[in-house]
Design an enzyme around this catalytic site. Structure first.
Site: not given
Ligand SMILES: NC(=O)c1ccc[n+]([C@@H]2O[C@H](COP(=O)([O-])OP(=O)(O)OC[C@H]3O[C@@H](n4cnc5c(N)ncnc54)[C@H](O)[C@@H]3O)[C@@H](O)[C@H]2O)c1
Length: 254
Positions: A39, A61, A140, A153, A157, A188
């Site tokens: 991360d 990254d 998503s 977004y 996705k 989250t």
């Molecule tokens: N929470 C929701 O409602 C939801 C819904 C659909 C899809 N998602 C997808 O699920 C995945 C996780 O989402 P989440 O809700 O846990 O989000 P979150 O923001 O809680 O966690 C995302 C993580 O990705 C890391 N990250 C972001 N950019 C980065 C980079 N360039 N390099 C390394 N790490 C990086 C962040 O530091 C964070 O720890 C994402 O791809 C998100 O699009 C989430």
């Protein structure tokens, strides 16, 4: 929970510092996997690792090939790499397509789409050498239907879904299964970011109500509910499942 489902299997989880990536990592750890956690957020990553005995971490990254390749190399020091979960992702601008900045669009695609591809590109040769395994990418519900408020977004996705399917058909003969989850709104930090960007408390409450109403089950999802689906897709229980974009969305797309 099945304590032995992933015993001694090496797994790389990106986005492991928060939300769905963290919950996936904790689930894999509980079921015996050896973890490589990646991360950009060092603090969050350390918090996750503290709950995953023996886990290695790398701060980097997900959109940078060298960082992702370093994580895969480090994962291999734990044993043959078999499992990959790519949860690193960004929400990006919550505004109409006509108001999205070029730099924001590029960054979103660099992390959400290119990042997913970079992880597969780096990890698949090792997974193939290990005799096969599985990847789960994070799309998503907004990757399966259009989003009026988050067009960038949604487009990113949607690309993850077709990358998933392309990888699945290309690598099936090597014993690598590739699926993705399509979560609805899950509690989250990213969901919190979606609501916070609405502006004042009234606008925030209104956005929250609109998002909740999209889910026939009448609530937002919990991170554990997505991690359970990810673990299923990574496990041998899904041995004949590949190329699937699985909604975990409380009926939103029904
Ligand atoms: N929470 C929701 O409602 C939801 C819904 C659909 C899809 N998602 C997808 O699920 C995945 C996780 O989402 P989440 O809700 O846990 O989000 P979150 O923001 O809680 O966690 C995302 C993580 O990705 C890391 N990250 C972001 N950019 C980065 C980079 N360039 N390099 C390394 N790490 C990086 C962040 O530091 C964070 O720890 C994402 O791809 C998100 O699009 C989430």
């Amino acid at each position: 929970m099945r304590p032995d489902r992933f015993t001694d299997q090496v797994a790389l989880v990106t986005g492991a510092a928060s939300g769905l990536g963290r919950e996936t990592a904790l689930g894999l750890a509980r079921e015996g996997a050896r973890l490589m956690l990646f991360d950009r957020d060092a603090g969050g990553l350390a918090e996750t690792a503290a709950q995953c005995p023996g886990a290695l971490t790398l701060v980097g990254d997900a959109s940078k090939a060298a960082d992702v390749e370093a994580a895969v190399t480090q994962a291999a020091s734990l044993g043959p790499l078999r499992l990959l979960a790519t949860a690193a992702g960004l929400l990006g601008p919550v505004r109409p397509a006509t108001e999205v900045e070029e730099a924001d669009w590029d960054r979103l695609f660099a992390v959400n789409v290119k990042g997913t591809w970079l992880a597969a590109r780096a990890a698949f040769p090792l997974i193939r050498a290990a005799g096969g395994g599985a990847m789960v990418a994070f799309s998503s519900a907004a990757g399966l239907v259009g989003s009026p408020t988050m067009p960038a977004y949604s487009a990113s996705k949607g690309a993850v879904v077709l990358l998933t399917r392309s990888l699945a058909v290309a690598h099936a003969a090597e014993g690598i299964r590739v699926n993705c989850v399509c979560p609805g709104s899950i509690e989250t930090p990213m969901l919190e970011e979606t609501f916070a960007s609405a502006g004042d408390p009234a606008a925030r409450a209104a956005r929250e109500a609109v998002f909740r109403a999209r889910h026939p089950l009448g609530r937002f999802g919990r991170a554990q509910e997505v991690a359970d689906a990810v673990l299923y897709l990574l496990s041998a229980e899904a041995s004949f499942v590949t190329g699937v974009a699985l909604p975990v969305d409380g009926g939103r797309l029904a």
